[in-house]
Scaffold this active site. Structure first.
Site, short mmCIF file in Angstrom:
data_model
loop_
_atom_site.label_atom_id
_atom_site.label_comp_id
_atom_site.label_asym_id
_atom_site.label_seq_id
_atom_site.Cartn_x
_atom_site.Cartn_y
_atom_site.Cartn_z
N GLU A 236 0.83 -1.20 0.00
CA GLU A 236 0.00 0.00 0.00
C GLU A 236 0.87 1.25 0.00
O GLU A 236 1.81 1.36 0.78
CB GLU A 236 -0.88 0.05 1.25
CG GLU A 236 -1.80 -1.14 1.44
CD GLU A 236 -2.45 -1.14 2.82
OE1 GLU A 236 -3.67 -1.30 2.89
OE2 GLU A 236 -1.71 -0.97 3.83
N CYS A 237 0.55 2.20 -0.84
CA CYS A 237 1.11 3.54 -0.84
C CYS A 237 2.64 3.54 -0.78
O CYS A 237 3.29 3.29 -1.79
CB CYS A 237 0.50 4.35 0.32
SG CYS A 237 0.59 6.14 0.04
N GLY A 238 3.25 3.78 0.37
CA GLY A 238 4.70 3.77 0.45
C GLY A 238 5.29 2.45 0.01
O GLY A 238 6.35 2.41 -0.64
#
Length: 459
Positions: free
Chosen positions: A329-331
């Site tokens: 997710e994301c990072g």
């Protein structure tokens, strides 16, 4: 079956009212008084719960009306607060601030669904009687509200009684106390919000000062009595935690630290043994893993270290070549791409497991709540599955993916999330309890990998 859970919701007139500081003061003060507190956050926030946990030494959960239906939220609080004396919920933004121009999914919604008394944090600086107009406005905007009183923040000791008299005379509701302005406990912030709890120098000293001050200036016993007035909640029947059936590596360090406690616990309820590791400092993945979970965080602050940890990156690439299930997710999504370009234009090679390159920007990109619908069978969701999530990032990628249709509450829709081989990754932060089948499917994929690994099958 019903269970009496004493509970309060701490909200405010708006952001930057000192709500989190007041929350930490109350958590610390109650803990020092021998009251076991279970904390919650209403809103898609990772950082405030980290501060809660630094005080209570318990996982902090989310009472988020976008992620959960009313019955599920009530069961979550009833289940997680069983071993506590008090449930304390920190609202997001202002009491009535919800989606768009409405109060939908606001702290007000939480107070209604959970039938929980609300106390508003008010900062009366640079005001006199006008503070009463603000307080009365909150009482009148939605007449059927649960506002039961007020707490004053950043008030000099000599002015507390002055403001208390005005508010109580004009509203008929009590002021339960105040916090003076304590410059030594101010929490630093940056582009994604506050610094994380682990990054704040002398955090324990700040928490202790807040707690000791609150014990002198806030009527804790009266607040606890108010919490006791909340009606019982339905008690869910939770089966015992099952034995471990697979080993799930979870990236956990200063660069990757954004995880919902509910997500990790739901994975554990599906058999996961959580094995934490650090892409920043470890030289290789832990041994005998059956899956990886790379959460969000601040990889952009550690690009030289992440890019320069060649041994770990090679270990990650080797695992991916063996088709290890990887959810990011994301990072974590940024970390798996070819490279990340920082705000100064310098490019740092990353894992290279996904197509696309990322660039850090200076404004939020596709920010807010989203509802995701799988457009194909994926690692964590079958085609057609729907899951709630949120996005909060300043970076963007040349390849955001097409595995999910993503819709904002205002109706705007786009495609996002990459599914490549055994990797599922994208910017949205998933909330697994909104679609428990997603956690179940991911766990099953990990167990299948484990079976192949244990039987010596070729990957």
């Amino acid at each position: 079956m019903q269970n009496h859970i004493p509970r309060l919701l701490l909200s405010a007139t708006g952001s930057d009212s000192g709500k989190t500081t007041m929350m930490l003061a109350l958590l610390s003060a109650f803990q020092k008084s021998g009251v076991v507190v279970q904390s919650y956050k209403s809103g898609p926030d990772y950082i405030d719960p980290m501060f809660h946990e630094a005080v209570t030494h318990r996982p902090a959960y989310h009472t988020d009306p976008f992620f959960l239906q009313p019955d599920a939220m009530r069961k979550l609080v009833a289940a997680t607060a069983q071993q506590a004396d008090l449930a304390l919920i920190e609202g997001a933004m202002g009491f009535y601030d919800g989606i768009g121009q409405t109060s939908e999914a606001s702290a007000y919604t939480v107070s209604q669904w959970l039938e929980t008394p609300a106390v508003l944090v008010v900062n009366p600086q640079k005001m006199g009687r006008s503070v009463a107009a603000i307080c009365k406005g909150f009482l009148q905007l939605e007449p059927h509200n649960s506002i039961a009183g007020f707490l004053l923040n950043r008030v000099r000791s000599g002015m507390a009684a002055y403001y208390q008299e005005i508010i109580e005379r004009e509203t008929g509701l009590p002021v339960y106390g105040y916090l003076p302005e304590l410059l030594e406990v101010q929490l630093p912030s940056r582009h994604l919000g506050l610094y994380t709890a682990e990054e704040v120098d002398t955090l324990q000293e700040k928490i202790d000062l807040l707690g000791e001050t609150a014990r002198k200036t806030i009527a804790l016993e009266r607040l606890q009595a108010l919490a006791e007035a909340a009606p019982p909640l339905p008690m869910p029947e939770l089966p015992p935690m099952p034995p471990h059936s697979f080993r799930l590596g979870v990236a956990k360090d200063a660069a990757f630290c954004f995880y919902y406690a509910e997500n990790l616990e739901l994975l554990q309820r599906n058999g996961a043994e959580l094995v934490f590791f650090s892409p920043l400092t470890d030289s290789a993945l832990p041994e005998q893993l059956d899956g990886l979970y790379l959460g969000g965080g601040y990889p952009e602050l550690y690009l030289p270290q992440l890019s320069g940890n060649h041994a770990f990156l090679e270990s990650l690439r080797t695992a991916a070549q063996k088709q290890l299930p990887i959810f990011a997710e994301c990072g974590g999504f940024l970390y798996l791409q070819q490279s990340i370009q920082d705000a100064q234009g310098k490019i740092f090679p990353m894992a290279g497991l996904l197509s696309g390159t990322a660039t850090m920007g200076n404004r939020l990109c596709r920010f807010g709540y989203v509802t995701m619908t799988a457009q194909q069978d994926t690692l964590c969701a079958e085609k057609g599955a729907v899951i709630r999530a949120h996005s909060f990032h300043y970076a963007d990628s040349t390849e955001n993916g097409t595995a999910f249709s993503v819709q904002r509450p205002n109706g705007r829709t786009w495609l996002e999330v990459q599914q490549q081989g055994s990797i599922l990754a994208g910017f949205p932060h998933w909330y697994f309890p909104s679609c428990p089948e997603a956690a179940q499917r991911f766990a099953e994929q990990c167990r299948r990998y484990q079976k192949r690994r244990n039987t010596g099958c070729r990957f």
